[in-house]
Design a protein around this motif. Structure first.
Motif, PDB file in Angstrom:
ATOM      1  N   ALA A 142       0.833  -1.205   0.000  1.00 54.43           N
ATOM      2  CA  ALA A 142       0.000   0.000   0.000  1.00 54.43           C
ATOM      3  C   ALA A 142       0.867   1.254   0.000  1.00 54.43           C
ATOM      4  O   ALA A 142       0.550   2.246  -0.672  1.00 54.43           O
ATOM      5  CB  ALA A 142      -0.931  -0.010   1.210  1.00 54.43           C
ATOM      6  N   GLY A 143       1.979   1.202   0.742  1.00 58.37           N
ATOM      7  CA  GLY A 143       2.877   2.351   0.785  1.00 58.37           C
ATOM      8  C   GLY A 143       3.552   2.617  -0.549  1.00 58.37           C
ATOM      9  O   GLY A 143       3.723   3.777  -0.955  1.00 58.37           O
ATOM     10  N   TYR A 144       3.929   1.546  -1.247  1.00 60.69           N
ATOM     11  CA  TYR A 144       4.533   1.727  -2.570  1.00 60.69           C
ATOM     12  C   TYR A 144       3.508   2.253  -3.574  1.00 60.69           C
ATOM     13  O   TYR A 144       3.815   3.091  -4.427  1.00 60.69           O
ATOM     14  CB  TYR A 144       5.104   0.403  -3.075  1.00 60.69           C
ATOM     15  CG  TYR A 144       6.457   0.060  -2.496  1.00 60.69           C
ATOM     16  CD1 TYR A 144       7.532   0.945  -2.601  1.00 60.69           C
ATOM     17  CD2 TYR A 144       6.670  -1.157  -1.846  1.00 60.69           C
ATOM     18  CE1 TYR A 144       8.773   0.632  -2.071  1.00 60.69           C
ATOM     19  CE2 TYR A 144       7.908  -1.478  -1.316  1.00 60.69           C
ATOM     20  CZ  TYR A 144       8.956  -0.582  -1.433  1.00 60.69           C
ATOM     21  OH  TYR A 144      10.186  -0.889  -0.907  1.00 60.69           O
ATOM     22  N   LEU A 145       2.285   1.764  -3.470  1.00 58.71           N
ATOM     23  CA  LEU A 145       1.256   2.161  -4.430  1.00 58.71           C
ATOM     24  C   LEU A 145       0.841   3.619  -4.264  1.00 58.71           C
ATOM     25  O   LEU A 145       0.590   4.316  -5.257  1.00 58.71           O
ATOM     26  CB  LEU A 145       0.035   1.247  -4.292  1.00 58.71           C
ATOM     27  CG  LEU A 145       0.227  -0.199  -4.769  1.00 58.71           C
ATOM     28  CD1 LEU A 145      -0.988  -1.046  -4.411  1.00 58.71           C
ATOM     29  CD2 LEU A 145       0.481  -0.242  -6.276  1.00 58.71           C
ATOM     30  N   ASP A 146       0.751   4.089  -3.011  1.00 58.68           N
ATOM     31  CA  ASP A 146       0.330   5.483  -2.818  1.00 58.68           C
ATOM     32  C   ASP A 146       1.507   6.451  -2.737  1.00 58.68           C
ATOM     33  O   ASP A 146       1.316   7.659  -2.581  1.00 58.68           O
ATOM     34  CB  ASP A 146      -0.568   5.618  -1.582  1.00 58.68           C
ATOM     35  CG  ASP A 146       0.154   5.297  -0.273  1.00 58.68           C
ATOM     36  OD1 ASP A 146       1.397   5.311  -0.241  1.00 58.68           O
ATOM     37  OD2 ASP A 146      -0.546   5.024   0.729  1.00 58.68           O
TER      38      ASP A 146
END
Length: 319
Positions: A142-146
């Motif tokens: 989720a951190g990489y995606l956002d």
């Protein structure tokens, strides 16, 4: 007790906490002071079950509260304090009840030893490790995606990390499904001693409380000594220890349900990033293997380190 009942109380008698009280002859403490003192006494002792050091910290307040409480006594007609003999008899009954309960628990555990399945017990631990790791990887993804994780990362590398995490997450979910089917209800998995997870959590809570209490007391001795040192490195140590002390003092009262069943650590403190977590459970097979490997590497390095130190030692001039 309602207003109608209060109006029937004799002069000077009050109702508090479901009991009747009246001042002793010559008492100077008012009813309000008595109630305040009694509530403080109860609250401090309740707090001391989890934070035993408060008894020392608030000793002066407790002594003052006891001085006030001693000026009042129970007012129920015919009320009598238990005699020493009656108290000893009650304690003896309680001891016998505890002994019977312990004996029954031991009998149950001995009977459960035959149910121990090493493969299922290992699978249970692996299941927990995969579930914890999955939660960590989902958070990382989720951190990489956002963009909140490593915002300065090269876009191509970010895509590689995302692809690797998505693949790992899919594999891990399949493994979790397989393990969950094999393990069944994790709470029914006994260890080689016949202990259920709920039994071990109570045991782990006991050791966690003991370790927390001893560590807090030790830190409170060490920090002032380091903080007043002329050495900068000691003051840095004091800051680190103070941070650790603050963390321990902030831990709210825990129950057995809050504990890991396989090590003396609150389950909420198991994770893969420190802080905020303390780390994975050492009983989890993957992490446990890494810890054993690290210990073996250190053990192999120690003899070489000692040999190097011996080589560097100057020979005696008398030889």
């Amino acid at each position: 007790m309602g207003r109608a009942a209060e109006s029937t109380l004799p002069d000077g008698v009050i109702e508090h906490d479901g009991m009747l009280w009246k001042p002793r002859r010559g008492a100077t403490a008012t009813a309000e002071e008595f109630i305040t003192a009694r509530m403080l006494f109860i609250d401090v002792h309740r707090d001391s079950r989890w934070n035993p050091w408060v008894l020392d910290e608030r000793q002066a307040e407790l002594e003052q509260a006891m001085h006030v409480m001693d000026q009042w006594r129970r007012a129920e007609p015919g009320h009598r304090m238990l005699t020493t003999r009656q108290l000893e008899a009650r304690w003896a009954r309680q001891d016998r009840q505890r002994e019977r309960a312990v004996a029954n628990l031991k009998k149950e555990r001995d009977a459960r030893k035959a149910l121990y399945d090493e493969e299922r017990a290992s699978a249970r631990l692996a299941l927990f490790e995969h579930q914890s790791r999955l939660e960590h990887e989902v958070s990382e993804l989720a951190g990489y995606l956002d963009g909140s994780r490593s915002p300065g990362m090269d876009p191509a590398r970010r895509q590689e990390e995302i692809a690797a995490l998505e693949e790992s997450i899919e594999r891990r979910r399949l493994e979790i499904e397989r393990l969950a089917l094999f393990v069944g209800d994790p709470e029914t998995v006994v260890d080689q001693n016949g202990w259920l997870p709920k039994d071990r959590r109570e045991y782990m809570l006991f050791y966690y409380r003991l370790d927390r209490e001893q560590t807090v007391k030790q830190l409170r001795v060490e920090i002032p000594e380091l903080a007043t040192s002329a050495e900068r490195k000691d003051r840095i140590k004091a800051d680190l220890k103070r941070r650790r002390l603050d963390e321990l003092l902030a831990v709210p009262p825990l129950s057995a349900d809050d504990m890991c069943s396989d090590c003396p650590t609150p389950i909420a403190k198991h994770g893969w990033r420190t802080p905020p977590f303390d780390g994975p459970c050492p009983a989890w097979p993957g992490w446990g293997a890494r810890l054993r490997q690290a210990r073996e590497m250190l053990a192999r390095a120690q003899p070489a380190t000692r040999r190097n130190q011996q080589c560097r030692q100057p020979q005696s001039l008398n030889r």
